[in-house]
Design an enzyme around this catalytic site. Structure first.
Site, short mmCIF file in Angstrom:
data_model
loop_
_atom_site.label_atom_id
_atom_site.label_comp_id
_atom_site.label_asym_id
_atom_site.label_seq_id
_atom_site.Cartn_x
_atom_site.Cartn_y
_atom_site.Cartn_z
N CYS A 74 1.03 -4.15 -10.48
CA CYS A 74 0.16 -4.80 -9.49
C CYS A 74 -1.23 -4.15 -9.48
CB CYS A 74 0.84 -4.81 -8.14
SG CYS A 74 0.21 -6.13 -7.09
N HIS A 165 6.27 -6.05 -8.53
CA HIS A 165 6.69 -4.69 -8.15
C HIS A 165 8.16 -4.47 -8.47
CE1 HIS A 165 3.14 -3.60 -5.67
NE2 HIS A 165 3.07 -4.91 -5.48
N GLU A 167 9.59 -1.73 -8.53
CA GLU A 167 10.05 -0.58 -7.74
C GLU A 167 10.49 -0.99 -6.34
OE1 GLU A 167 7.03 -1.48 -8.21
OE2 GLU A 167 5.76 -1.00 -6.48
N1 GLN Z 1 -4.30 -7.11 -3.98
C1 GLN Z 1 -4.23 -5.77 -4.47
C2 GLN Z 1 -5.46 -5.40 -5.30
O1 GLN Z 1 -6.24 -6.25 -5.60
C3 GLN Z 1 -2.99 -5.56 -5.30
C4 GLN Z 1 -1.79 -5.72 -4.45
C5 GLN Z 1 -0.65 -4.84 -4.81
O2 GLN Z 1 -0.76 -3.86 -5.55
N2 GLN Z 1 0.49 -5.16 -4.25
O3 GLN Z 1 -5.64 -4.28 -5.64
#
Ligand code: GLN
Length: 189
Positions: A74, A165, A167
């Protein structure tokens, strides 16, 4: 990398696989010997700023470019991307992908699904939180998973990224994949 975001859950998954892990919070942590690095989810702008403020960025970048096995989830994926769509900002630029931040819009930003991923048997649970997706990949980047037409996992050599994710689910096959296919294969074990 434990500057912000969901690092504790990654450490639990590694411990479940009997993999030793430590937190990187400052430069002296970042220069310790390591076989692999995980960049967690969180807020990429915050983590990106802390990396620079804490002077960790340059050392980690050198190590990643030098082949350190690295797994970004992410926000971690955003930090590793060559380009963030619609911006001039890039952080490590370690994998030739263009990512779109908060790509699913407000309503669909957070959702769970199950989907296939190349190299892992059966479907894996995927949790997306204000998630990015991969808009495009460079020629030699391997696409590992596509969910509803959007690329959500990819790999190039030592760098593995997922928009979701792993995790945050009980399933640790993706961490196992990172250990087997990226960390151990690199070390020739
Ligand atoms: N929206 C976040 C970003 O742009 C990422 C979201 C996340 O890691 N769950 O960094």
């Amino acid at each position: 990398m434990a500057l912000q975001g969901g690092f504790a859950e990654h450490i639990s998954h590694l411990q479940a696989l009997h993999v030793e892990a430590f937190e990187i919070r400052k430069l002296s942590d970042a220069v310790r010997p390591m076989d692999g690095l995980i960049m967690p989810g969180g807020e990429s702008t915050v983590i990106g700023k802390l990396l620079k403020d804490l002077v960790i960025y340059d050392d980690l970048k050198k190590r990643i470019n030098g082949g350190l096995p690295t797994f970004g989830t992410c926000a971690g994926m955003i930090l590793l991307a060559r380009q963030i769509a619609g911006t001039e900002t890039a952080y490590f630029g370690a994998i030739d992908i263009v990512v779109k931040r908060n790509a699913y819009g407000r309503q669909l930003g957070s959702f769970s699904t199950e989907a296939e991923m190349k190299g892992i048997e059966g479907k894996i649970p995927m949790t997306f939180i204000r998630a990015p997706y991969i808009e495009s990949v460079g020629a030699s980047v391997e696409i590992l998973s596509v969910v509803e037409g959007c690329i959500v996992a990819a790999r190039k050599n030592n760098v593995l990224v997922t928009a979701f994710h792993p995790e945050l689910t009980a399933d640790n096959r993706l961490h196992q994949y990172f250990m087997d296919k990226v960390v151990l294969s690199r070390n020739g074990k």
